[in-house]
Scaffold this motif. Structure first.
Motif, PDB file in Angstrom:
ATOM      1  N   THR A 256      16.169   0.454  -9.353  1.00 49.69           N
ATOM      2  CA  THR A 256      16.134  -0.458  -8.196  1.00 49.69           C
ATOM      3  C   THR A 256      14.760  -0.538  -7.534  1.00 49.69           C
ATOM      4  OG1 THR A 256      16.920   1.329  -6.760  1.00 49.69           O
ATOM      5  CG2 THR A 256      18.582  -0.153  -7.662  1.00 49.69           C
ATOM      6  N   CYS A 257      13.873   0.396  -7.853  1.00 48.30           N
ATOM      7  CA  CYS A 257      12.548   0.431  -7.228  1.00 48.30           C
ATOM      8  C   CYS A 257      11.470   0.462  -8.297  1.00 48.30           C
ATOM      9  CB  CYS A 257      12.412   1.658  -6.326  1.00 48.30           C
ATOM     10  SG  CYS A 257      13.578   1.687  -4.950  1.00 48.30           S
ATOM     11  N   ASP A 258      10.377  -0.227  -8.037  1.00 48.22           N
ATOM     12  CA  ASP A 258       9.288  -0.265  -9.005  1.00 48.22           C
ATOM     13  C   ASP A 258       7.963  -0.437  -8.278  1.00 48.22           C
ATOM     14  OD1 ASP A 258       8.066  -0.128 -11.453  1.00 48.22           O
ATOM     15  OD2 ASP A 258       8.772  -2.074 -12.175  1.00 48.22           O
ATOM     16  N   PHE A 259       6.898  -0.498  -9.058  1.00 45.48           N
ATOM     17  CA  PHE A 259       5.555  -0.643  -8.525  1.00 45.48           C
ATOM     18  C   PHE A 259       4.856  -1.816  -9.194  1.00 45.48           C
ATOM     19  CE2 PHE A 259       6.757   3.740  -8.060  1.00 45.48           C
ATOM     20  CZ  PHE A 259       6.301   4.094  -6.811  1.00 45.48           C
ATOM     21  N   VAL A 260       3.988  -2.474  -8.454  1.00 44.06           N
ATOM     22  CA  VAL A 260       3.140  -3.537  -8.980  1.00 44.06           C
ATOM     23  C   VAL A 260       1.704  -3.189  -8.652  1.00 44.06           C
ATOM     24  CG1 VAL A 260       2.483  -5.966  -8.783  1.00 44.06           C
ATOM     25  CG2 VAL A 260       4.908  -5.327  -8.793  1.00 44.06           C
ATOM     26  N   LYS A 261       0.842  -3.201  -9.669  1.00 46.17           N
ATOM     27  CA  LYS A 261      -0.575  -2.918  -9.444  1.00 46.17           C
ATOM     28  C   LYS A 261      -1.288  -4.209  -9.068  1.00 46.17           C
ATOM     29  CE  LYS A 261      -4.699  -0.746 -11.374  1.00 46.17           C
ATOM     30  NZ  LYS A 261      -5.627  -1.764 -10.842  1.00 46.17           N
TER      31      LYS A 261
ATOM     32  N   THR B 207       9.917  -2.707  -3.780  1.00 50.41           N
ATOM     33  CA  THR B 207       8.771  -2.792  -4.685  1.00 50.41           C
ATOM     34  C   THR B 207       7.551  -2.253  -3.961  1.00 50.41           C
ATOM     35  OG1 THR B 207       9.635  -4.735  -5.836  1.00 50.41           O
ATOM     36  CG2 THR B 207       7.259  -4.344  -5.984  1.00 50.41           C
ATOM     37  N   GLY B 208       6.846  -1.360  -4.610  1.00 51.02           N
ATOM     38  CA  GLY B 208       5.620  -0.813  -4.031  1.00 51.02           C
ATOM     39  C   GLY B 208       4.401  -1.519  -4.592  1.00 51.02           C
ATOM     40  N   LEU B 209       3.553  -2.028  -3.703  1.00 48.78           N
ATOM     41  CA  LEU B 209       2.304  -2.682  -4.107  1.00 48.78           C
ATOM     42  C   LEU B 209       1.167  -1.689  -3.929  1.00 48.78           C
ATOM     43  CD1 LEU B 209       1.020  -5.511  -4.891  1.00 48.78           C
ATOM     44  CD2 LEU B 209       0.450  -5.689  -2.464  1.00 48.78           C
ATOM     45  N   ASN B 210       0.404  -1.487  -5.001  1.00 47.68           N
ATOM     46  CA  ASN B 210      -0.663  -0.498  -4.966  1.00 47.68           C
ATOM     47  C   ASN B 210      -1.720  -0.901  -5.975  1.00 47.68           C
ATOM     48  OD1 ASN B 210      -2.259   1.884  -5.115  1.00 47.68           O
ATOM     49  ND2 ASN B 210      -0.507   3.180  -4.663  1.00 47.68           N
ATOM     50  N   ASN B 211      -2.978  -0.681  -5.646  1.00 50.20           N
ATOM     51  CA  ASN B 211      -4.062  -1.044  -6.563  1.00 50.20           C
ATOM     52  C   ASN B 211      -4.641   0.164  -7.280  1.00 50.20           C
ATOM     53  OD1 ASN B 211      -5.403  -3.195  -7.710  1.00 50.20           O
ATOM     54  ND2 ASN B 211      -7.107  -3.168  -6.268  1.00 50.20           N
TER      55      ASN B 211
ATOM     56  N   GLY C  45       3.994   7.661  -9.020  1.00 46.13           N
ATOM     57  CA  GLY C  45       5.147   7.080  -8.334  1.00 46.13           C
ATOM     58  C   GLY C  45       6.285   6.763  -9.285  1.00 46.13           C
ATOM     59  N   LYS C  46       5.966   6.220 -10.450  1.00 49.01           N
ATOM     60  CA  LYS C  46       7.011   5.897 -11.421  1.00 49.01           C
ATOM     61  C   LYS C  46       7.726   7.153 -11.903  1.00 49.01           C
ATOM     62  CE  LYS C  46       5.313   1.467 -13.132  1.00 49.01           C
ATOM     63  NZ  LYS C  46       4.829   0.689 -14.289  1.00 49.01           N
ATOM     64  N   GLU C  47       6.989   8.205 -12.122  1.00 50.43           N
ATOM     65  CA  GLU C  47       7.611   9.458 -12.541  1.00 50.43           C
ATOM     66  C   GLU C  47       8.510  10.019 -11.436  1.00 50.43           C
ATOM     67  OE1 GLU C  47       8.555  13.016 -14.647  1.00 50.43           O
ATOM     68  OE2 GLU C  47       8.061  10.948 -15.184  1.00 50.43           O
ATOM     69  N   LEU C  48       8.053   9.954 -10.188  1.00 45.58           N
ATOM     70  CA  LEU C  48       8.859  10.443  -9.072  1.00 45.58           C
ATOM     71  C   LEU C  48      10.092   9.556  -8.847  1.00 45.58           C
ATOM     72  CD1 LEU C  48       5.939  11.431  -6.696  1.00 45.58           C
ATOM     73  CD2 LEU C  48       7.523  13.002  -7.808  1.00 45.58           C
TER      74      LEU C  48
ATOM     75  N   GLY D 251       0.830  -1.199   0.000  1.00 47.02           N
ATOM     76  CA  GLY D 251       0.000   0.000   0.000  1.00 47.02           C
ATOM     77  C   GLY D 251       0.861   1.244   0.000  1.00 47.02           C
ATOM     78  N   CYS D 252       1.650   1.419  -1.056  1.00 45.81           N
ATOM     79  CA  CYS D 252       2.780   2.358  -1.060  1.00 45.81           C
ATOM     80  C   CYS D 252       2.454   3.792  -1.428  1.00 45.81           C
ATOM     81  CB  CYS D 252       3.845   1.839  -2.018  1.00 45.81           C
ATOM     82  SG  CYS D 252       3.233   1.715  -3.728  1.00 45.81           S
ATOM     83  N   GLY D 253       1.198   4.101  -1.781  1.00 40.61           N
ATOM     84  CA  GLY D 253       0.888   5.463  -2.207  1.00 40.61           C
ATOM     85  C   GLY D 253       1.670   5.834  -3.456  1.00 40.61           C
ATOM     86  N   ILE D 254       2.210   7.053  -3.491  1.00 39.03           N
ATOM     87  CA  ILE D 254       3.012   7.480  -4.641  1.00 39.03           C
ATOM     88  C   ILE D 254       4.502   7.217  -4.390  1.00 39.03           C
ATOM     89  CG2 ILE D 254       1.327   9.183  -5.423  1.00 39.03           C
ATOM     90  CD1 ILE D 254       3.106  11.367  -4.155  1.00 39.03           C
ATOM     91  N   GLY D 255       4.805   6.507  -3.300  1.00 38.36           N
ATOM     92  CA  GLY D 255       6.152   5.999  -3.102  1.00 38.36           C
ATOM     93  C   GLY D 255       7.131   6.870  -2.353  1.00 38.36           C
TER      94      GLY D 255
END
Length: 344
Positions: A151-156, A127-131, A139-142, A108-112
């Motif tokens: 090194t950091c990414d997001f998974v929907k 890794t940030g988990l977010n729905n 988050g990806k832009e930031l 539940g990472c918000g915008i990271g």
């Protein structure tokens, strides 16, 4: 860096919701809550839709007023809000024992904001988990702007059904996020599944304290204000969180409401009697300016219809949070550190 201007706020309002549909989305969101006839079971049954609508509607407001990390923190005297938030994130990383090279999951990472801070602090991969698609896009832009996109990414995905193999992560944390889960046990059980044996899960939870009286109408009102203003299906007691952790299989190492020892109240940024230049937009004057600005932007068509109503339920949340904090019936700082047994 975070969005800081009025036009950034206006263009972000509604997230991925079509601007012409924002007003109807506000209507649907509000109807989940008690002030508009909604019931707890309805919020739990439809938590994915409710929480997604909430974060589409409010993320731009959060980023405008709060920055990249959407959470509270214990605070020392003469410490700025920003400094306390960073320290709070570093504390979490230290409790987890995160080492360089660790694979870490932020649930539940918000915008990271915390994700980026913890990754840089610990030289780990997070890794940030977010729905919520809009928050992931931001988050990806930031991440790219911060230089951590390698090194950091997001998974929907839904944190009740994570798309990760068993025993995959070296550490897992959640910062004021799993309070959105309709069932604490189900959420914690998924975290248990993806965490490696012998490793740790730590979280800051939003909870009602032992001082909460469910028969007290004032207490009920405060709880309902926090739920509508923060997209929550229900707010659990601290004891219920511990019970759910143990039921999920975790060994609870230690737990504490960190609000109790905070030299300054955690709710100070939202207290209308408090003034601060460093967090001006959160003060009574700053919020009044934002309210009038949003009203004007909506009037001229730069902000979608319904934007003022979003700010209205965020104001309701602020009132509930401050009153809940003053009465010591609510805390956003219930911390626990839990371990998955080696034979888990």
């Amino acid at each position: 860096m975070s969005k800081t201007g009025a036009l950034d706020l206006a263009t972000g309002l509604g997230g991925k919701i079509d601007k012409s549909d924002v007003l109807s989305a506000v209507d649907r969101y509000e109807k989940y809550h008690e002030f508009h006839g909604g019931q707890e079971q309805g919020r739990k049954d439809n938590y994915t839709d409710m929480v997604n609508k909430y974060y589409d509607l409010v993320t731009s407001f959060y980023e405008f007023g709060w920055g990249e990390s959407f959470h509270f923190a214990p605070r020392w005297k003469n410490e700025s809000l920003r400094e306390s938030i960073k320290r709070h994130e570093h504390f979490l990383a230290l409790q987890l024992g995160i080492k360089p090279g660790y694979k870490v999951l932020d649930v539940g990472c918000g915008i990271g904001g915390p994700l980026r801070e913890i990754a840089r602090f610990s030289s780990s991969s997070v890794t940030g988990l977010n729905n919520n698609e809009y928050q992931i896009t931001r988050g990806k832009e930031l991440n790219r702007l911060a230089g951590v996109d390698q090194t950091c990414d997001f998974v929907k995905a839904d944190f009740m059904k994570m798309p990760f193999p068993d025993n995959f992560y070296d550490a897992v944390y959640a910062i004021e996020a799993t309070c959105h889960a309709p069932d604490a046990f189900g959420c914690y059980r998924e975290i248990y599944r993806v965490l490696k044996p012998g490793q740790y899960f730590a979280a800051y939870e939003w909870c009602m304290t032992d001082g909460f009286d469910p028969q007290n109408k004032d207490h009920q009102k405060i709880k309902a204000e926090i739920e509508i203003g923060d997209g929550l299906p229900d707010i659990r007691l601290t004891t219920q969180c511990i019970e759910a952790l143990e039921k999920a299989g975790f060994e609870v190492i230690w737990d504490k409401d960190l609000a109790k020892d905070s030299p300054l109240p955690w709710y100070l940024p939202l207290d209308k009697t408090h003034f601060s230049f460093s967090s001006f937009r959160l003060t009574a004057v700053g919020r009044l300016i934002t309210k009038n600005m949003v009203k004007a932007l909506e009037y001229v068509g730069l902000a979608p219809k319904g934007s003022q109503r979003v700010q209205d339920f965020l104001e309701k949340a602020a009132e509930g949070l401050v009153e809940g904090g003053r009465r010591e019936i609510f805390t956003p700082l219930f911390f626990f550190l839990a371990r998955k047994p080696l034979d888990g």
